[in-house]
Design a protein around this motif. Sequence first.
Motif, PDB file in Angstrom:
ATOM      1  N   GLY A   1     -15.154   6.601   0.299  1.00  0.00           N
ATOM      2  CA  GLY A   1     -14.795   5.348   0.955  1.00  0.00           C
ATOM      3  C   GLY A   1     -15.916   4.762   1.775  1.00  0.00           C
ATOM      4  O   GLY A   1     -15.784   3.682   2.321  1.00  0.00           O
TER       5      GLY A   1
ATOM      6  N   ARG B   1      -7.745  -0.816  -3.279  1.00  0.00           N
ATOM      7  CA  ARG B   1      -8.805  -0.836  -2.271  1.00  0.00           C
ATOM      8  C   ARG B   1      -8.854  -2.210  -1.609  1.00  0.00           C
ATOM      9  O   ARG B   1      -9.087  -2.320  -0.404  1.00  0.00           O
ATOM     10  CB  ARG B   1     -10.168  -0.514  -2.908  1.00  0.00           C
ATOM     11  CG  ARG B   1     -10.349   0.937  -3.273  1.00  0.00           C
ATOM     12  CD  ARG B   1     -10.283   1.858  -2.100  1.00  0.00           C
ATOM     13  NE  ARG B   1     -11.353   1.635  -1.133  1.00  0.00           N
ATOM     14  CZ  ARG B   1     -11.409   2.226   0.051  1.00  0.00           C
ATOM     15  NH1 ARG B   1     -10.448   3.046   0.449  1.00  0.00           N
ATOM     16  NH2 ARG B   1     -12.415   1.984   0.873  1.00  0.00           N
TER      17      ARG B   1
ATOM     18  N   GLU C   1     -15.570   0.229  -7.376  1.00  0.00           N
ATOM     19  CA  GLU C   1     -14.563   0.974  -6.615  1.00  0.00           C
ATOM     20  C   GLU C   1     -13.927   0.137  -5.512  1.00  0.00           C
ATOM     21  O   GLU C   1     -12.718   0.213  -5.286  1.00  0.00           O
ATOM     22  CB  GLU C   1     -15.208   2.231  -6.021  1.00  0.00           C
ATOM     23  CG  GLU C   1     -14.221   3.199  -5.381  1.00  0.00           C
ATOM     24  CD  GLU C   1     -13.326   3.927  -6.372  1.00  0.00           C
ATOM     25  OE1 GLU C   1     -12.468   4.684  -5.911  1.00  0.00           O
ATOM     26  OE2 GLU C   1     -13.481   3.724  -7.599  1.00  0.00           O
ATOM     27  N   GLU C   2     -14.713  -0.678  -4.830  1.00  0.00           N
ATOM     28  CA  GLU C   2     -14.174  -1.465  -3.728  1.00  0.00           C
ATOM     29  C   GLU C   2     -13.400  -2.692  -4.202  1.00  0.00           C
ATOM     30  O   GLU C   2     -12.786  -3.381  -3.387  1.00  0.00           O
ATOM     31  CB  GLU C   2     -15.303  -1.896  -2.785  1.00  0.00           C
ATOM     32  CG  GLU C   2     -15.903  -0.752  -1.997  1.00  0.00           C
ATOM     33  CD  GLU C   2     -14.872  -0.013  -1.157  1.00  0.00           C
ATOM     34  OE1 GLU C   2     -14.111  -0.677  -0.438  1.00  0.00           O
ATOM     35  OE2 GLU C   2     -14.815   1.232  -1.235  1.00  0.00           O
TER      36      GLU C   2
ATOM     37  N   HIS D   1      -8.333  -2.995   2.399  1.00  0.00           N
ATOM     38  CA  HIS D   1      -9.200  -3.787   3.275  1.00  0.00           C
ATOM     39  C   HIS D   1      -8.473  -5.015   3.826  1.00  0.00           C
ATOM     40  O   HIS D   1      -8.707  -5.417   4.973  1.00  0.00           O
ATOM     41  CB  HIS D   1     -10.463  -4.207   2.528  1.00  0.00           C
ATOM     42  CG  HIS D   1     -11.398  -3.069   2.230  1.00  0.00           C
ATOM     43  ND1 HIS D   1     -11.968  -2.297   3.221  1.00  0.00           N
ATOM     44  CD2 HIS D   1     -11.857  -2.555   1.058  1.00  0.00           C
ATOM     45  CE1 HIS D   1     -12.749  -1.376   2.684  1.00  0.00           C
ATOM     46  NE2 HIS D   1     -12.679  -1.503   1.377  1.00  0.00           N
TER      47      HIS D   1
ATOM     48  N   TYR E   1       0.818  -1.212   0.000  1.00  0.00           N
ATOM     49  CA  TYR E   1       0.000   0.000   0.000  1.00  0.00           C
ATOM     50  C   TYR E   1       0.853   1.265   0.000  1.00  0.00           C
ATOM     51  O   TYR E   1       0.423   2.312  -0.493  1.00  0.00           O
ATOM     52  CB  TYR E   1      -0.945  -0.005   1.204  1.00  0.00           C
ATOM     53  CG  TYR E   1      -2.106   0.943   1.029  1.00  0.00           C
ATOM     54  CD1 TYR E   1      -3.199   0.583   0.236  1.00  0.00           C
ATOM     55  CD2 TYR E   1      -2.113   2.192   1.630  1.00  0.00           C
ATOM     56  CE1 TYR E   1      -4.263   1.451   0.059  1.00  0.00           C
ATOM     57  CE2 TYR E   1      -3.180   3.060   1.464  1.00  0.00           C
ATOM     58  CZ  TYR E   1      -4.246   2.689   0.673  1.00  0.00           C
ATOM     59  OH  TYR E   1      -5.302   3.549   0.489  1.00  0.00           O
TER      60      TYR E   1
END
Length: 448
Positions: free
Chosen positions: A258, A128, A122-123, A132, A39
Amino acid sequence: MANPIRPQFSYNAVWRWHFYAGLFCVPFVIWLALTGSLYLWKPQIEAWLDQPYTHLATTGPTASPDAQVAAALRAVPGSTLHKYVLPEQPDEAVRILVTKGHQDRRVYVDPRSLAILAIVNEERRPMRLIFHLHGELLAGAFGSYMVEIAACWTIVMLLTGLYLWWPRGRSGLAGVLYPRLRGGSRVFWRDLHAVSGIWVSLFALALIVTGLPWAKGWGNYLIEIRQITGTARGPVDWTIGGKAPQADALLGDHAGHGGMAMPSAPLAPGELARVIATARPLAVAPPVLISPPKRPGDPWSVTSDAANRPLRSDLKIDGRTGRLVSRIDFAQRHWIDRTIGYGVAGHEGALFGLANQILGTATALLLVVLAVSGVVMWWRRRRIGLGAPLALSRPRLGAGLVAAILALALYLPLFGVTLALVAVAEAGVRRWMPGAALWLGLRPQTAY
């Protein structure tokens, strides 16, 4: 005269808690270090993934923002506009986030031909998913609590490790600041563990503390404390437990990013173009997200989503006239929000550019070395049962140590709760389960 046995008892008690913390934390430390390292390089990875949409070959006049949004909405029937991402270059695709069924989809639109180049949930975008995986193990609130508990006990592991590392009657820096390479495998693994621990501890503690605002328990704990103390002022632009907090005094319009998007008002023709014309000259750090009003007549929201959060701004612009209604820059936020903003930017590797990314990656890799070397040491030395350091006596806690534990429990409530549970469980096993007590190293011993 001081009791010469008591330091040994104290050392052994600290060693036991270091062992327990490490045994629980090691899998999480490795997982969080690896996902966190990925990330950290989010800007470069996303730039690489978006290469097909960066320099388009189409020519001709650029379509109006209203036409671009209409194309995106047609591509996802039944959707509403959530965010319009202001293009940074004239030849790149326009990214438009539309909402349908409480899910955001990112639509890539050619700004000239209005062709739909891609539609992505998007998720489910790679970074992303990494977000998560890192923050909640893809397990929602439960995963966030588990990560938070692991973070609390990693702090305990690091602090107790520093106590165990502290040189006692040793001359020279070998085995303290650098490993001894000629003392055999046992010395090598011990030194690799201790030395990597001392070099990584400060940075690791900073990473853990700056990651706490995202955690489900600690993030909500902070909100409650701020409401009680009257320091709750928005806008807040970090998620809690993987989602933006809702209906809270700390929230600003940026919170919808988000989290679950609220339905927007019907779009009035020409308003988006006027908002863009006003926002472009205002030097808002990219990427710039433009959100429609929730009610007719309300101003549009223009927010910077810059990875380096101290560069962010939040603006309100009247879509009917193009007038700038308000602007809140980072420097105008509450000092708590600014402090967290600096910490989050550093945690994500964005505060001071490439050097921040390299430092964060090195810290994560050293944490992996620390975890792996600890497992090797445990496996090599274990003899009976779990292989925990034997309990020599009931530890005698000084006032300073008790105060430190209480302060840590107050700052990290989940640490206090789990510490109490472990202490109660250990006392119960010691009293009623002699077999398990032997396996856990809880049987009273006069010497180790």
